[in-house]
Design a protein around this motif. Structure first.
Motif, PDB file in Angstrom:
ATOM      1  N   ASN A 226     -14.326 -42.635 -42.573  1.00 50.14           N
ATOM      2  CA  ASN A 226     -13.741 -43.006 -41.284  1.00 50.14           C
ATOM      3  C   ASN A 226     -13.973 -44.476 -40.921  1.00 50.14           C
ATOM      4  OD1 ASN A 226     -16.428 -43.026 -40.507  1.00 50.14           O
ATOM      5  ND2 ASN A 226     -16.223 -41.409 -38.962  1.00 50.14           N
ATOM      6  N   GLN A 227     -14.618 -45.216 -41.843  1.00 43.90           N
ATOM      7  CA  GLN A 227     -14.856 -46.643 -41.609  1.00 43.90           C
ATOM      8  C   GLN A 227     -13.993 -47.536 -42.503  1.00 43.90           C
ATOM      9  OE1 GLN A 227     -16.941 -48.446 -39.510  1.00 43.90           O
ATOM     10  NE2 GLN A 227     -17.199 -46.536 -38.397  1.00 43.90           N
ATOM     11  N   ILE A 228     -13.255 -46.963 -43.440  1.00 46.54           N
ATOM     12  CA  ILE A 228     -12.564 -47.834 -44.400  1.00 46.54           C
ATOM     13  C   ILE A 228     -11.428 -48.628 -43.753  1.00 46.54           C
ATOM     14  CG2 ILE A 228     -13.223 -46.469 -46.409  1.00 46.54           C
ATOM     15  CD1 ILE A 228     -10.346 -45.347 -46.459  1.00 46.54           C
ATOM     16  N   ILE A 229     -10.724 -48.039 -42.790  1.00 52.00           N
ATOM     17  CA  ILE A 229      -9.639 -48.776 -42.130  1.00 52.00           C
ATOM     18  C   ILE A 229     -10.196 -49.854 -41.205  1.00 52.00           C
ATOM     19  CG2 ILE A 229      -7.794 -48.548 -40.414  1.00 52.00           C
ATOM     20  CD1 ILE A 229      -6.850 -46.070 -41.934  1.00 52.00           C
ATOM     21  N   PRO A 230     -11.175 -49.564 -40.330  1.00 55.13           N
ATOM     22  CA  PRO A 230     -11.760 -50.658 -39.544  1.00 55.13           C
ATOM     23  C   PRO A 230     -12.367 -51.769 -40.405  1.00 55.13           C
ATOM     24  CG  PRO A 230     -12.368 -48.539 -38.609  1.00 55.13           C
ATOM     25  CD  PRO A 230     -11.694 -48.250 -39.913  1.00 55.13           C
ATOM     26  N   LEU A 274     -16.072 -56.058 -32.468  1.00 55.13           N
ATOM     27  CA  LEU A 274     -15.732 -55.728 -31.086  1.00 55.13           C
ATOM     28  C   LEU A 274     -14.228 -55.762 -30.860  1.00 55.13           C
ATOM     29  CD1 LEU A 274     -16.928 -55.074 -28.290  1.00 55.13           C
ATOM     30  CD2 LEU A 274     -16.931 -57.536 -27.809  1.00 55.13           C
ATOM     31  N   ALA A 275     -13.541 -56.655 -31.560  1.00 55.63           N
ATOM     32  CA  ALA A 275     -12.106 -56.858 -31.341  1.00 55.63           C
ATOM     33  C   ALA A 275     -11.228 -55.872 -32.101  1.00 55.63           C
ATOM     34  CB  ALA A 275     -11.726 -58.280 -31.744  1.00 55.63           C
ATOM     35  N   LEU A 276     -11.803 -55.077 -32.987  1.00 57.17           N
ATOM     36  CA  LEU A 276     -10.998 -54.190 -33.824  1.00 57.17           C
ATOM     37  C   LEU A 276     -10.223 -53.178 -32.992  1.00 57.17           C
ATOM     38  CD1 LEU A 276     -13.478 -53.438 -36.760  1.00 57.17           C
ATOM     39  CD2 LEU A 276     -11.692 -55.195 -36.637  1.00 57.17           C
ATOM     40  N   SER A 277      -9.070 -52.795 -33.497  1.00 55.03           N
ATOM     41  CA  SER A 277      -8.237 -51.842 -32.764  1.00 55.03           C
ATOM     42  C   SER A 277      -8.883 -50.470 -32.681  1.00 55.03           C
ATOM     43  CB  SER A 277      -6.866 -51.722 -33.438  1.00 55.03           C
ATOM     44  OG  SER A 277      -7.002 -51.301 -34.786  1.00 55.03           O
ATOM     45  N   HIS A 278      -9.708 -50.117 -33.689  1.00 60.82           N
ATOM     46  CA  HIS A 278     -10.429 -48.839 -33.714  1.00 60.82           C
ATOM     47  C   HIS A 278     -11.802 -49.074 -34.330  1.00 60.82           C
ATOM     48  CE1 HIS A 278      -6.137 -47.778 -33.814  1.00 60.82           C
ATOM     49  NE2 HIS A 278      -6.453 -46.645 -33.235  1.00 60.82           N
ATOM     50  N   GLN A 279     -12.789 -48.425 -33.784  1.00 59.92           N
ATOM     51  CA  GLN A 279     -14.131 -48.508 -34.366  1.00 59.92           C
ATOM     52  C   GLN A 279     -14.305 -47.486 -35.487  1.00 59.92           C
ATOM     53  OE1 GLN A 279     -16.347 -51.008 -33.620  1.00 59.92           O
ATOM     54  NE2 GLN A 279     -14.564 -51.749 -32.480  1.00 59.92           N
ATOM     55  N   THR A 280     -13.587 -46.396 -35.397  1.00 60.92           N
ATOM     56  CA  THR A 280     -13.506 -45.412 -36.487  1.00 60.92           C
ATOM     57  C   THR A 280     -12.073 -44.898 -36.546  1.00 60.92           C
ATOM     58  OG1 THR A 280     -14.095 -43.535 -35.070  1.00 60.92           O
ATOM     59  CG2 THR A 280     -15.905 -44.640 -36.227  1.00 60.92           C
ATOM     60  N   VAL A 281     -11.642 -44.494 -37.731  1.00 57.10           N
ATOM     61  CA  VAL A 281     -10.321 -43.886 -37.895  1.00 57.10           C
ATOM     62  C   VAL A 281     -10.499 -42.634 -38.743  1.00 57.10           C
ATOM     63  CG1 VAL A 281      -8.003 -44.136 -38.830  1.00 57.10           C
ATOM     64  CG2 VAL A 281      -9.094 -46.083 -37.712  1.00 57.10           C
TER      65      VAL A 281
END
Length: 697
Positions: A226-230, A274-281
């Motif tokens: 769930n961290q690979i996209i962020p 902090l600026a990422l669109s999602h912290q987890t996906v």
């Protein structure tokens, strides 16, 4: 041209295609600069080819997966708009050639009827995400990486953070530690792991081939799924901001990491969190976990008469899947080229008698999946009719080659012609290698390594060689590359340059010496034991130019004397920026920002506004004849030239204004504020530019 406006159900896709049609019209009317238009069409899979006035179209197929319906759609498009030839690339795309530019919007619309895209197949974007073709059926895999590759593709398609980067960005997913998707030569390479019962990936960072191959560095031993996209988003943001944009040959991410160091690069990525669109996906894998469907039709019982040929084919081209009772069938495709007549029959075969899925492979082949082992005689019979049972799938005789001088602007010497001859030599003279999977042979028509020549055990690169007043086609022979697994690999040594016509003899010299002197060593251990100089001396007689014949001046696959003709490459060329064009684009970005805000896509809205800041600043710097390289440098230079001198008064430095982007969460409130500030900045620079133009008069 109007029909696709109502036939495409997805309004985003429809807008994309209509925009391409509009931009083509503006280009035809001389209202868009040629170089700028090139950037736009490349990002939509439309690529100039060696022949004047026609285009190569690259069809983006994430991890090479295609259904019967999609393959039939591709064949229809190829027959209508191209020549009926389908070319499989080393990134699991399909390319078709000789397409009229004016017909590309309609062609794209036809493909989208079966959810096939051209978007970001070329250009300075995230290219087709590749994966081991055996993902989901590999007996050695910890889990199926297909849904993660698919989710990555979906997330970054049309994502504003990766639409206009300094250079292309490549991502791969391997199915196991064997690393058959070659993580070590990708910008980001993912290898599946399970740690304490949790699924995740080992991640490799900053690899690449080209004229200066670079081995990826370890980014992390384990990142949860769930961290690979962020994580990827953070990497892309930093590459977009700090990546080189002026010097094309230094613009890949590997050079940025080399310049600032891995640790500093990862520090910048961490600061972007902090600026990422999602912290987890969370990635939904359900669609990839369904039971294998039964064939639509009853499979006829077939008795194979030539049992020896059948058994040889099974040994060479058939592999047991992890699913009991099922096998996959490899189809060795010469040069990666096959034609629509056979493609249609193949599509019907997999739909009716398999599970309606095949995958194009990284070695330019085809893999049919989910075939019941008991049905192999029938498949052998049907594939024989298509001439799709040639032995040697994934072996030394499965030679990889880019299109080279056939269609590519950058091709220096023929790669396809020599590939055909090498396969002939192997079949006729070295039958003992028919199932050798230890050695790979790869060929590129130029230094850019689209044929991956500089990572193979035996590689050839197209070159030219001067012989008095004449020029002959040549090959650089490279040895000693290979995939070592689990994120490790090695690049080939450049051993010697020889006339192209002597390429087959070079292969003979190498294989004969290997048989005589390896003494049981693997090819790479044999190469290391002997050393590069040994092979230089071995091949040196082939480099003698005093005994050239007329045939040496004719390249493989050609009838006429060789003429070196290299055009302008389009892999993602540097753009000639015009001030007015950049201001226009900055305004476009602000429009996109407002639209994304209204759709409540606040992260996208913020990034569009950021791009508006950067484009606007760059436009004014260019009007002052200031040289720029990367986005962060543009911001600093704008402050030096305009803000510090009070030419353009701002409430703060532009750096403080712009880089709020990584100091705030992508909330509605911040997005609204940031867009308003970007609009105010644009109005300020537009006024300055208007006054400047008046003063120039």
């Amino acid at each position: 041209m109007q029909s696709f406006r109502t036939e495409i159900e997805d309004p985003i896709v429809q807008k994309d295609i209509i925009d391409l049609e509009r931009k083509i019209a503006l280009f035809r009317d001389g209202k868009i600069d040629d170089e700028r238009f090139r950037s736009l069409r490349l990002a939509r899979g439309v690529y100039g080819q060696r022949q004047e006035g026609v285009q190569m179209i690259r069809i983006k197929l994430p991890f090479g997966k295609v259904t019967s319906e999609q393959l039939l759609r591709i064949t229809k498009v190829s027959d209508e708009y191209s020549t009926g030839r389908l070319h499989i690339t080393t990134r699991q795309d399909i390319q078709i050639h000789y397409v009229s530019l004016d017909k590309t919007p309609q062609l794209w619309a036809e493909l989208e009827k079966n959810d096939v895209t051209l978007r970001e197949a070329c250009g300075n974007t995230v290219r087709n995400i590749t994966a081991s073709e055996t993902a989901g059926i590999d007996v050695d895999e910890p889990f199926d990486v297909s849904p993660y590759a698919h989710a990555m593709f979906q997330f970054f398609l049309r994502n504003p953070i990766c639409q206009e980067m300094g250079r292309k960005f490549k991502i791969s997913f391997s199915s196991s530690d064997k690393d058959t998707a070659l993580s070590y030569l990708h910008d980001l390479g993912f290898i599946p792991k399970i740690v304490n019962g949790e699924k995740g990936f080992k991640v490799m960072l900053g690899g690449g081939l080209g004229s200066q191959p670079s081995h990826a560095e370890l980014m992390s031993d384990f990142i949860p799924v769930n961290q690979i996209i962020p994580t990827t988003e953070g990497v892309l943001r930093i590459f977009d901001r700090f990546g080189e944009r002026a010097k094309r040959l230094k613009a890949r991410m590997k050079f940025l990491i080399k310049d600032i160091g891995r640790d500093e690069f990862l520090k910048l990525v961490d600061e972007e969190k902090l600026a990422l669109s999602h912290q987890t996906v969370e990635i939904d894998t359900a669609a990839f976990e369904v039971a294998i469907p039964e064939p639509l039709l009853e499979v006829p019982i077939v008795v194979v008469e030539d049992t020896a040929a059948f058994e040889a084919w099974k040994k060479s081209n058939v592999t047991a899947q992890k699913q009991a009772g099922y096998v996959s069938i490899g189809i060795k495709v010469l040069l990666g080229d096959f034609y629509t007549d056979k493609a249609r029959l193949l599509a019907d075969l997999i739909k009716n008698y398999a599970a309606n899925e095949l995958r194009f492979t990284l070695r330019q082949d085809i893999l049919i999946r989910h075939v019941k082992a008991e049905n192999l005689p029938f498949f052998y019979q049907e594939l024989t009719k298509l001439d799709f049972v040639n032995l040697g799938y994934n072996t030394i005789s499965d030679v990889t080659a880019c299109p080279g001088t056939d269609t590519c602007n950058l091709g220096i010497a023929s790669s396809t012609g020599i590939a055909v001859e090498l396969e002939r030599v192997l079949a006729a003279e070295y039958p003992q290698y028919s199932n050798n999977r230890e050695i790979t042979i790869k060929i590129s028509g130029c230094m850019n390594a689209c044929g991956q020549h500089n990572m193979a055990e035996i590689g050839f690169q197209g070159m030219s060689i001067n012989a008095g007043k004449l020029v002959a086609p040549a090959l650089q022979v490279l040895l000693g590359g290979g995939n070592l697994g689990n994120g490790s690999g090695r690049f080939s040594d450049k051993v010697i340059k020889i006339p192209s016509r002597r390429g087959p003899n070079a292969l003979r010299f190498i294989l004969d010496d290997f048989e005589a002197n390896a003494n049981g060593l693997s090819f790479l251990n044999y190469y290391d034991h002997k050393g590069e100089k040994y092979f230089y001396e071995l091949l040196k007689p082939l480099a003698d130019l005093t005994n050239l014949t007329e045939a040496d001046f004719i390249d493989w696959g050609n009838a006429d004397n060789y003429v070196k003709a290299v055009g302008v490459g389009e892999c993602a060329g540097v753009i000639i920026d015009l001030v007015a064009t950049l201001l226009f684009e900055a305004k476009d970005k602000l429009t996109f920002a407002r639209e994304a805000f209204e759709d409540e896509n606040y992260a996208d809205a913020i990034y569009h506004a950021y791009a508006g800041f950067v484009n606007g600043a760059k436009a004014l710097l260019l009007s002052e004849n200031q040289k720029t390289n990367h986005q962060a440098g543009i911001i600093d230079l704008f402050d030096t030239v305009f803000v510090a001198t009070n030419k353009i008064p701002l409430p703060s430095s532009l750096k403080q204004l712009v880089f709020q982007i990584n100091q705030n969460e992508p909330s509605e409130a911040f997005a609204k504020k940031y867009i308003e500030e970007a609009v105010n900045f644009f109005e300020t620079i537009e006024m300055f530019r208007a006054k400047d133009l008046v003063n120039e008069k």
